[in-house]
Design an enzyme around this catalytic site. Structure first.
Site, short mmCIF file in Angstrom:
data_model
loop_
_atom_site.label_atom_id
_atom_site.label_comp_id
_atom_site.label_asym_id
_atom_site.label_seq_id
_atom_site.Cartn_x
_atom_site.Cartn_y
_atom_site.Cartn_z
N GLY A 1 0.76 -1.24 0.00
CA GLY A 1 0.00 0.00 0.00
C GLY A 1 0.79 1.28 0.00
O GLY A 1 0.23 2.35 -0.27
N GLY B 1 3.76 -3.58 -3.84
CA GLY B 1 3.84 -3.75 -5.28
C GLY B 1 4.33 -2.45 -5.90
O GLY B 1 5.46 -2.32 -6.36
N ARG B 2 3.44 -1.43 -5.85
CA ARG B 2 3.72 -0.14 -6.51
C ARG B 2 5.07 0.45 -6.08
O ARG B 2 5.84 0.91 -6.92
CB ARG B 2 2.61 0.84 -6.13
N ARG C 1 -4.33 3.92 -16.31
CA ARG C 1 -4.57 4.54 -15.01
C ARG C 1 -5.20 5.93 -15.09
O ARG C 1 -6.09 6.24 -14.30
CB ARG C 1 -3.28 4.56 -14.16
N TYR D 1 -8.55 5.94 -13.05
CA TYR D 1 -8.50 6.54 -11.70
C TYR D 1 -8.23 8.04 -11.72
O TYR D 1 -7.93 8.62 -10.69
CB TYR D 1 -7.37 5.90 -10.86
N CYS E 1 -9.52 5.53 -30.10
CA CYS E 1 -10.78 6.15 -30.51
C CYS E 1 -11.65 6.36 -29.29
O CYS E 1 -12.66 5.65 -29.10
CB CYS E 1 -11.48 5.27 -31.52
N TYR F 1 1.16 -1.21 -12.37
CA TYR F 1 -0.21 -1.24 -12.88
C TYR F 1 -0.35 -0.54 -14.23
O TYR F 1 -1.38 0.03 -14.53
CB TYR F 1 -1.19 -0.64 -11.84
N1 LLP Z 1 -1.61 -7.06 -1.36
C1 LLP Z 1 -2.88 -7.13 -1.77
C2 LLP Z 1 -3.74 -8.15 -1.22
C3 LLP Z 1 -3.36 -6.23 -2.72
O1 LLP Z 1 -4.63 -6.29 -3.09
C4 LLP Z 1 -2.49 -5.25 -3.26
C5 LLP Z 1 -2.96 -4.32 -4.28
C6 LLP Z 1 -1.16 -5.23 -2.83
C7 LLP Z 1 -0.75 -6.15 -1.87
C8 LLP Z 1 -0.15 -4.27 -3.36
O2 LLP Z 1 -0.48 -2.96 -3.09
P1 LLP Z 1 0.56 -1.78 -3.49
O3 LLP Z 1 1.78 -1.92 -2.63
O4 LLP Z 1 0.89 -1.96 -4.92
O5 LLP Z 1 -0.19 -0.55 -3.22
N2 LLP Z 1 -4.68 -0.96 -10.12
C9 LLP Z 1 -4.61 0.01 -9.04
C10 LLP Z 1 -4.02 -0.58 -7.81
C11 LLP Z 1 -4.77 -1.78 -7.31
C12 LLP Z 1 -4.11 -2.39 -6.11
C13 LLP Z 1 -4.67 -3.72 -5.84
N3 LLP Z 1 -4.12 -4.38 -4.73
C14 LLP Z 1 -3.80 1.22 -9.51
O6 LLP Z 1 -3.38 1.24 -10.64
O7 LLP Z 1 -3.61 2.15 -8.75
#
Ligand code: LLP
Length: 461
Positions: free
Chosen positions: A272, A316-317, A354, A358, A385, A414
């Site tokens: 997150g 992730g991000r 994105r 969003y 388009c 993403y």
């Molecule tokens: N763990 C779980 C269970 C998750 O659902 C997610 C992200 C993460 C970890 C990793 O979160 P991060 O560190 O990346 O914030 N497509 C959206 C983001 C969706 C995130 C979904 N879950 C975007 O482009 O902002």
């Protein structure tokens, strides 16, 4: 180390230039550009020692350019800070939904990270990348029996999300299967509604009021080896407080399991942490996030008299986001007097969904003329388009001409993973750059690829 904070304010007419500075503790998620970004003698953007405009000449356009040093640095910052700050065992998992492909999975694995996958496809990719089952965690709110069987066969840990899955598992598991339980922690955070998951009204995880019943079920099914709990509160979060609050909640679950005679040893507090997409974004550093989360778990365990669990997190991000830029070639433009000027690039919502999904804001630079003053306010449109196919509204850029290379920053997370073939655009190639070398990690799709799955029934030929 380089900083990408704007050299001067936006109004001063400068592009967002990399700048050398002495603060070596700055974390890549606080930068706009990859950490190896610099301007070379030809006044061009260089990443990983490679001239971005030359990469486009060689590999085509649009092109994802992934900086290996930035990715390895974020992995090490998570891993090393967790080792340093958390007194118990720990493991960082890469949330591969941010970008899952063989090369990226192999890099994070080589840095000692495990991986979180959310589908059979992500799981298959992780296994093919050489990640052993004990480092793979399968998530998902509607896993098929087939996906569960693949996870069991690959010796992964399954993060159980709901009753159907729990009951399916109890039926198909023969010998002991490691599981974690995902609960919704009921924690609000300030991020886009679609990427918030921890509040109670969420499709993910068991509702906390089901905890006792779920634990009871598991205690009656000894093939299900409950090793831990999982919670994730959302994405692109800049506040530390929600994660500190989360610690208090998840440690309570440990206490409840212990009371049922289930010795639960692991806590996964999700991912997150946000990244900087624009100069006004100010996320905490990776180290700050890890220190806070670790301390919060230690405090909660002390207060609630629980032994320290093994602590997992799954960013992730913040691991991959800043490591990548997308290079486009600028094409047509349209000026509507007193309204706006559009400049169009050769990609758009298919390689970066994105902004349209969003309303995400991105920054860009003209990679082949880095010190040209940003004298224009233009809207960067894609080539789809669809009127909403706009990558950046009101970007401050130098005057551009067709053929200029536009680098959109912080596109590692993403973007490719949510890319589509809308309008039958082939997906771009991706290259991994390091020390002046560039290696393809994803081939550019071809028109043949686009029709590979098409079937033309005999009677239509
Ligand atoms: N763990 C779980 C269970 C998750 O659902 C997610 C992200 C993460 C970890 C990793 O979160 P991060 O560190 O990346 O914030 N497509 C959206 C983001 C969706 C995130 C979904 N879950 C975007 O482009 O902002």
């Amino acid at each position: 180390m380089l900083s990408t904070h704007p050299v001067e304010t936006q109004n001063s007419g400068r592009q967002y230039l990399p700048q050398t500075h002495s603060n070596s503790t700055l974390s890549p998620n606080q930068e706009l550009l990859p950490i190896t970004a610099k301007i070379n003698q030809r006044d061009r953007l260089e990443i990983g020692g490679c001239d971005v405009a030359e990469l486009v000449e060689k590999f085509g356009s649009p092109l994802y350019v992934v900086d290996e040093a930035t990715l390895r640095t974020t992995c090490r910052q998570y891993r090393d800070t967790l080792n340093r700050c958390y007194p118990g065992q720990s493991q960082v998992l890469y949330a591969s939904k941010a970008w899952n492909c063989l090369a990226i999975a192999a890099i994070v694995h080589s840095e000692g990270l495990g991986i979180d996958v959310v589908s059979g496809g992500e799981l298959y990719t992780a296994v093919q990348a050489g990640i052993p089952g004990d480092k793979i965690y399968l998530h998902g709110n509607n896993k098929s029996v087939e996906e569960l069987e693949l996870a069991i066969a690959s010796s992964c840990t399954i993060v159980v999300d709901n009753w159907l899955e729990l009951k399916n598992l109890a039926e198909i598991v023969n010998s002991s299967q490691r599981i974690m339980l995902r609960f919704t922690p009921g924690i609000e955070c300030h991020t886009h509604e679609y990427i918030r998951t921890g509040h109670l009204d969420s499709k993910f995880g068991f509702d906390p009021h089901q905890l006792d019943e779920v634990l009871e079920f598991i205690s009656q099914h000894p093939v299900l080896e409950l090793i831990g709990f999982h919670a994730h509160i959302g994405s692109q979060i800049f506040e530390l407080q929600p994660h500190q609050d989360l610690a208090g909640v998840v440690v309570q679950w440990l206490g409840k399991a212990a009371a049922k005679g289930l010795p639960v040893r692991e806590l996964n507090i999700g991912g997150g942490l946000g990244i900087r997409y624009t100069e006004s974004d100010d996320p905490p550093s990776i180290a700050e996030w890890v220190q806070n989360v670790s301390q919060a778990i230690v405090n909660a365990c002390t207060i609630q008299h629980q032994p320290l669990p093994k602590l997992l997190c799954e960013p992730g991000r913040s691991l991959i986001g800043t490591a990548c830029i997308t290079a486009y070639t600028i094409g047509s433009s349209k000026t509507i007097p007193e309204i706006r000027t559009y400049i169009a690039v050769d990609g758009g919502m298919s390689d970066n969904p994105r902004p349209i999904t969003y309303q995400s804001i991105y920054r860009a630079v003209v990679a082949n003329r880095m010190s040209a003053p940003a004298t224009e306010t233009v809207t960067v449109a894609g080539k789809h388009c669809e009127s909403g196919d706009v990558l950046i509204k009101n970007a401050q850029l130098p005057k551009t001409v067709p053929g200029d290379i536009l680098a959109v920053l912080a596109t590692g997370a993403y973007n490719y993973s949510m890319a589509s073939n809308y309008n039958r655009l082939p997906k771009p190639a991706a290259v991994l750059v390091q020390d002046g070398e560039a290696n393809l990690i994803l081939q550019r799709e071809t028109y043949q690829d686009l029709i590979r799955q098409d079937c033309l029934p005999e009677r239509l030929r």
